[in-house]
Design a protein around this motif. Structure first.
Motif, PDB file in Angstrom:
ATOM      1  N   VAL A  52     -10.193   0.612   9.663  1.00 42.97           N
ATOM      2  CA  VAL A  52      -9.960   1.153   8.368  1.00 42.97           C
ATOM      3  C   VAL A  52     -10.675   0.289   7.482  1.00 42.97           C
ATOM      4  O   VAL A  52     -10.249  -0.795   7.329  1.00 42.97           O
ATOM      5  CB  VAL A  52      -8.505   1.364   8.249  1.00 42.97           C
ATOM      6  N   CYS A  53     -11.659   0.822   6.607  1.00 43.72           N
ATOM      7  CA  CYS A  53     -12.184  -0.088   5.702  1.00 43.72           C
ATOM      8  C   CYS A  53     -11.362  -0.141   4.433  1.00 43.72           C
ATOM      9  O   CYS A  53     -10.849   0.786   3.875  1.00 43.72           O
ATOM     10  CB  CYS A  53     -13.678   0.437   5.395  1.00 43.72           C
ATOM     11  N   VAL A  54     -11.268  -1.706   3.987  1.00 43.58           N
ATOM     12  CA  VAL A  54     -10.314  -1.586   2.541  1.00 43.58           C
ATOM     13  C   VAL A  54     -11.228  -2.496   1.637  1.00 43.58           C
ATOM     14  O   VAL A  54     -12.381  -3.013   1.997  1.00 43.58           O
ATOM     15  CB  VAL A  54      -9.289  -2.303   3.062  1.00 43.58           C
ATOM     16  N   SER A  55     -10.619  -2.786   0.461  1.00 44.66           N
ATOM     17  CA  SER A  55     -11.317  -3.338  -0.764  1.00 44.66           C
ATOM     18  C   SER A  55     -11.540  -5.108  -0.285  1.00 44.66           C
ATOM     19  O   SER A  55     -12.067  -5.705  -1.242  1.00 44.66           O
ATOM     20  CB  SER A  55     -10.441  -3.117  -1.953  1.00 44.66           C
ATOM     21  N   SER A  56     -10.746  -5.306   0.596  1.00 50.15           N
ATOM     22  CA  SER A  56     -10.921  -7.090   0.689  1.00 50.15           C
ATOM     23  C   SER A  56     -10.288  -7.617   2.161  1.00 50.15           C
ATOM     24  O   SER A  56      -9.538  -6.582   2.752  1.00 50.15           O
ATOM     25  CB  SER A  56     -10.244  -8.053  -0.610  1.00 50.15           C
ATOM     26  N   LEU A  63      -2.210  -4.706   4.295  1.00 51.88           N
ATOM     27  CA  LEU A  63      -1.980  -3.231   4.838  1.00 51.88           C
ATOM     28  C   LEU A  63      -1.789  -3.138   6.040  1.00 51.88           C
ATOM     29  O   LEU A  63      -0.627  -2.403   6.355  1.00 51.88           O
ATOM     30  CB  LEU A  63      -3.126  -2.479   4.405  1.00 51.88           C
ATOM     31  N   ALA A  64      -2.189  -4.237   7.143  1.00 53.49           N
ATOM     32  CA  ALA A  64      -1.531  -4.122   8.299  1.00 53.49           C
ATOM     33  C   ALA A  64      -0.125  -4.570   8.335  1.00 53.49           C
ATOM     34  O   ALA A  64       0.513  -3.954   9.300  1.00 53.49           O
ATOM     35  CB  ALA A  64      -2.624  -5.021   9.147  1.00 53.49           C
ATOM     36  N   LEU A  65       0.217  -5.710   7.623  1.00 46.86           N
ATOM     37  CA  LEU A  65       1.574  -6.190   7.650  1.00 46.86           C
ATOM     38  C   LEU A  65       2.359  -4.793   7.155  1.00 46.86           C
ATOM     39  O   LEU A  65       3.496  -4.485   7.690  1.00 46.86           O
ATOM     40  CB  LEU A  65       1.823  -7.283   6.977  1.00 46.86           C
ATOM     41  N   ARG A  66       1.948  -4.244   5.927  1.00 47.31           N
ATOM     42  CA  ARG A  66       2.835  -3.148   5.523  1.00 47.31           C
ATOM     43  C   ARG A  66       3.080  -1.978   6.494  1.00 47.31           C
ATOM     44  O   ARG A  66       4.184  -1.216   6.779  1.00 47.31           O
ATOM     45  CB  ARG A  66       2.279  -2.645   4.044  1.00 47.31           C
ATOM     46  N   GLY A  67       1.939  -1.555   7.104  1.00 43.91           N
ATOM     47  CA  GLY A  67       1.841  -0.586   8.114  1.00 43.91           C
ATOM     48  C   GLY A  67       2.651  -0.949   9.253  1.00 43.91           C
ATOM     49  O   GLY A  67       3.165   0.106   9.734  1.00 43.91           O
ATOM     50  N   ALA A  68       2.748  -2.214   9.622  1.00 38.47           N
ATOM     51  CA  ALA A  68       3.539  -2.401  10.728  1.00 38.47           C
ATOM     52  C   ALA A  68       5.043  -2.550  10.122  1.00 38.47           C
ATOM     53  O   ALA A  68       6.062  -2.968  11.201  1.00 38.47           O
ATOM     54  CB  ALA A  68       3.367  -3.823  11.279  1.00 38.47           C
ATOM     55  N   GLY A  69       5.451  -2.373   8.941  1.00 43.88           N
ATOM     56  CA  GLY A  69       6.812  -2.134   8.543  1.00 43.88           C
ATOM     57  C   GLY A  69       7.384  -3.599   8.230  1.00 43.88           C
ATOM     58  O   GLY A  69       8.646  -3.954   7.970  1.00 43.88           O
ATOM     59  N   ILE A  70       6.500  -4.741   8.045  1.00 43.31           N
ATOM     60  CA  ILE A  70       7.058  -5.945   7.662  1.00 43.31           C
ATOM     61  C   ILE A  70       7.395  -6.038   6.266  1.00 43.31           C
ATOM     62  O   ILE A  70       6.819  -5.428   5.341  1.00 43.31           O
ATOM     63  CB  ILE A  70       5.904  -6.918   7.630  1.00 43.31           C
ATOM     64  N   GLY A  71       8.637  -6.687   5.859  1.00 44.53           N
ATOM     65  CA  GLY A  71       8.913  -6.476   4.634  1.00 44.53           C
ATOM     66  C   GLY A  71      10.136  -7.696   4.433  1.00 44.53           C
ATOM     67  O   GLY A  71      10.366  -8.783   5.401  1.00 44.53           O
ATOM     68  N   ARG A 211      -3.752   2.446   1.691  1.00 42.85           N
ATOM     69  CA  ARG A 211      -5.062   2.236   0.893  1.00 42.85           C
ATOM     70  C   ARG A 211      -5.405   3.322  -0.261  1.00 42.85           C
ATOM     71  O   ARG A 211      -6.236   2.941  -1.299  1.00 42.85           O
ATOM     72  CB  ARG A 211      -6.111   1.881   1.725  1.00 42.85           C
ATOM     73  N   ASN A 212      -4.725   4.340  -0.153  1.00 41.64           N
ATOM     74  CA  ASN A 212      -5.150   5.498  -0.959  1.00 41.64           C
ATOM     75  C   ASN A 212      -3.833   6.329  -1.777  1.00 41.64           C
ATOM     76  O   ASN A 212      -3.460   7.150  -1.758  1.00 41.64           O
ATOM     77  CB  ASN A 212      -5.919   6.629  -0.390  1.00 41.64           C
ATOM     78  N   HIS A 213      -3.196   5.136  -2.429  1.00 46.47           N
ATOM     79  CA  HIS A 213      -1.939   5.322  -3.316  1.00 46.47           C
ATOM     80  C   HIS A 213      -0.826   5.935  -2.497  1.00 46.47           C
ATOM     81  O   HIS A 213       0.029   6.633  -2.968  1.00 46.47           O
ATOM     82  CB  HIS A 213      -2.275   6.469  -4.378  1.00 46.47           C
ATOM     83  N   GLY A 214      -0.696   5.738  -1.135  1.00 47.84           N
ATOM     84  CA  GLY A 214       0.314   6.356  -0.471  1.00 47.84           C
ATOM     85  C   GLY A 214       0.152   7.686  -0.247  1.00 47.84           C
ATOM     86  O   GLY A 214       1.176   8.476   0.099  1.00 47.84           O
ATOM     87  N   ARG A 215      -1.031   8.233  -0.441  1.00 44.07           N
ATOM     88  CA  ARG A 215      -1.010   9.901  -0.394  1.00 44.07           C
ATOM     89  C   ARG A 215      -1.594  10.343   0.876  1.00 44.07           C
ATOM     90  O   ARG A 215      -2.402   9.990   1.395  1.00 44.07           O
ATOM     91  CB  ARG A 215      -2.369   9.991  -1.727  1.00 44.07           C
ATOM     92  N   ASP A 216      -0.904  11.408   1.279  1.00 36.53           N
ATOM     93  CA  ASP A 216      -1.416  12.054   2.425  1.00 36.53           C
ATOM     94  C   ASP A 216      -2.430  13.101   2.123  1.00 36.53           C
ATOM     95  O   ASP A 216      -2.637  13.582   0.914  1.00 36.53           O
ATOM     96  CB  ASP A 216       0.107  12.718   3.107  1.00 36.53           C
ATOM     97  N   ARG A 222       3.993  10.182   0.100  1.00 35.49           N
ATOM     98  CA  ARG A 222       5.223   9.921   0.859  1.00 35.49           C
ATOM     99  C   ARG A 222       5.320   8.436   0.911  1.00 35.49           C
ATOM    100  O   ARG A 222       6.482   7.969   1.669  1.00 35.49           O
ATOM    101  CB  ARG A 222       5.045  10.679   2.349  1.00 35.49           C
ATOM    102  N   ALA A 223       4.428   7.541   0.613  1.00 33.30           N
ATOM    103  CA  ALA A 223       4.618   6.298   0.570  1.00 33.30           C
ATOM    104  C   ALA A 223       3.916   5.649  -0.696  1.00 33.30           C
ATOM    105  O   ALA A 223       3.260   6.300  -1.427  1.00 33.30           O
ATOM    106  CB  ALA A 223       3.832   5.417   1.587  1.00 33.30           C
ATOM    107  N   LEU A 224       4.588   4.255  -0.941  1.00 34.51           N
ATOM    108  CA  LEU A 224       4.355   3.543  -2.295  1.00 34.51           C
ATOM    109  C   LEU A 224       3.146   2.934  -1.929  1.00 34.51           C
ATOM    110  O   LEU A 224       2.960   1.712  -1.561  1.00 34.51           O
ATOM    111  CB  LEU A 224       5.231   2.897  -2.842  1.00 34.51           C
ATOM    112  N   GLY A 225       2.050   3.297  -2.292  1.00 37.12           N
ATOM    113  CA  GLY A 225       0.700   2.556  -2.025  1.00 37.12           C
ATOM    114  C   GLY A 225      -0.153   2.346  -3.200  1.00 37.12           C
ATOM    115  O   GLY A 225       0.039   2.909  -4.313  1.00 37.12           O
ATOM    116  N   LEU A 226      -1.307   1.278  -3.140  1.00 33.61           N
ATOM    117  CA  LEU A 226      -2.014   1.263  -4.088  1.00 33.61           C
ATOM    118  C   LEU A 226      -3.380   1.487  -4.154  1.00 33.61           C
ATOM    119  O   LEU A 226      -3.447   2.392  -2.942  1.00 33.61           O
ATOM    120  CB  LEU A 226      -1.708  -0.326  -4.824  1.00 33.61           C
ATOM    121  N   ASN A 227      -4.481   1.101  -4.747  1.00 29.30           N
ATOM    122  CA  ASN A 227      -5.830   1.540  -4.454  1.00 29.30           C
ATOM    123  C   ASN A 227      -6.238   0.529  -3.740  1.00 29.30           C
ATOM    124  O   ASN A 227      -6.542  -0.688  -4.382  1.00 29.30           O
ATOM    125  CB  ASN A 227      -6.625   1.840  -5.699  1.00 29.30           C
ATOM    126  N   TYR A 228      -6.854   0.432  -2.441  1.00 24.99           N
ATOM    127  CA  TYR A 228      -7.381  -0.820  -1.663  1.00 24.99           C
ATOM    128  C   TYR A 228      -8.535  -0.185  -0.987  1.00 24.99           C
ATOM    129  O   TYR A 228      -8.948  -0.599   0.086  1.00 24.99           O
ATOM    130  CB  TYR A 228      -6.343  -1.307  -0.553  1.00 24.99           C
TER     131      TYR A 228
END
Ligand code: PLP
Length: 365
Positions: A52-56, A63-71, A211-216, A222-228
């Motif tokens: 999954v390509c991202v901005s940095s 995103l990997a940590l968030r995707g894994a549910g770390i909080g 990575r795309n604003h949490g947009r499906d 359905r999720a709170l994402g930003l632009n990565y």
């Protein structure tokens, strides 16, 4: 005039520029086919199902940590010796870093200390082994601890594109791997960029969403994402660099061998350890010296640029100590005062390596 030897980035050749111009002509600058091609090729070369390509690289870790549910409330085990971006995503997510000492030979996370810290931790959820300087951490031993404590394993492979250890490629050993394409890395996108690798389809889907604003795909958030996202022009450079990175890595290995051979008789200098089962890709060539600062000045006065990666341990940065009770990591703390990064890039001339090593020998004569 003094000779100048410095850090340089990898080259971006004419045919790459043509690929970038093609993207510019297409008018499709984000979310396009070139990014997808970059992901597919990167996944294939790494041996994983998804990239999954991202901005940095920082975004990749976050995103990997968030995707894994770390909080908040989760504990994430990180080594004391790394770039700050290994720990900043952990703190940004409200999770608590638990610092692990390094193995003094390889400078990577010490699996024995990891086992102790994981056993003592109240709520350990993830571990981030860092493949520092281009050498993979001992993933077999780390995986064993992770399995015992059910930890999500995120490789910080930001300095280790296509490094290998024990027959496994960086980014294919843990649950996910994070890469950086910052310009000085083993490969770049001629700017900032990153990639996450994983075999977990669900994790890949969540990271694409985040990575795309949490947009499906149906346009609902359905999720709170930003632009990565990674730009298409950067992805075009990335695709081209994938065809060159292995040759560049071999060039780095040749330069490292020359440094190590030439410094073998300088007893004051410790050269990097390369375990028998590892293919080290030498993002950086880092020596240890008890006279680091004086040696650095001597090299500088002879026109040689050096670097400190990193002069402050992760757990000692004010941005961390402001939030986390202080800890002691003896091996990490001893190392940071002794390390010095020598000039290293794929096209470094043999004569420059010789000049650097002669200048070091002269210092100790
Ligand atoms: C070990 C490590 N982790 C994370 C990062 C962050 O990558 P980026 O600078 O692309 O955000 C870097 C590179 O700078 C790095 O060297």
């Amino acid at each position: 005039m003094t000779k100048r030897v410095d850090f340089t980035t990898v080259g971006v050749a004419q045919e790459t520029i043509d690929d970038v111009v093609e993207v510019l002509d297409s008018g499709r600058f984000v979310k396009g086919p070139v990014g997808e091609r970059f992901e597919d090729k990167f996944a294939e070369k790494t041996g994983v199902e998804h990239a999954v390509c991202v901005s940095s690289g920082t975004a990749a870790l976050l995103l990997a940590l968030r995707g894994a549910g770390i909080g908040p409330g989760d504990q994430v085990l990180v080594p004391g010796h790394s770039f700050f971006a290994t720990v900043s995503p952990v703190l940004t997510l409200g999770a608590d870093p638990v610092f692990v000492d390094i193995d003094p030979e390889t400078y990577t996370m010490d699996p024995t200390d990891l086992a102790e810290k994981a056993a003592d931790a109240a709520n350990p959820e993830a571990v981030i082994p860092v493949h520092i300087y281009g050498l993979m951490a001992d993933m077999a031993a780390i995986e064993a601890v992770a399995e015992e404590h059910d930890l999500f394993v995120l490789e910080d492979a930001c300095q280790a594109h296509f490094a290998e250890r024990n027959g496994v490629t960086a980014g294919d050993a843990g649950d996910a791997g994070a890469f950086s394409f910052y310009p000085s890395k083993n490969m770049t996108v001629a700017g900032d960029g990153g990639m996450v690798t994983t075999d977990d389809s669900d994790l890949a889907r969540r990271m694409r969403q985040l990575r795309n604003h949490g947009r499906d795909d149906d346009g609902v958030h359905r999720a709170l994402g930003l632009n990565y996202r990674l730009d298409e022009t950067n992805a075009a450079v990335g695709v081209a660099q994938l065809g060159r990175v292995e040759r560049w890595n071999r060039n780095r290995q040749t330069a490292a061998e020359r440094y190590t051979d030439a410094l073998a008789n300088v007893s004051e200098v410790t050269t990097p350890t390369e375990p028998a089962d590892a293919s080290h890709v030498y993002h950086l060539y880092v020596i240890q010296s008890p006279d680091r600062d004086a040696l650095r000045d001597h090299l500088e006065s002879n026109g040689i640029d050096t670097g400190l990666h990193y002069g402050t341990a992760l757990h000692e940065h004010p941005a961390v100590t402001d939030q986390i009770p202080s800890v002691t990591l003896p091996e990490t703390e001893a190392l940071v005062d002794r390390i010095l990064s020598l000039p290293m890039y794929p096209e470094i001339p043999e004569g420059d390596v010789e000049y650097v090593t002669n200048t070091i020998r002269e210092f100790y004569r």
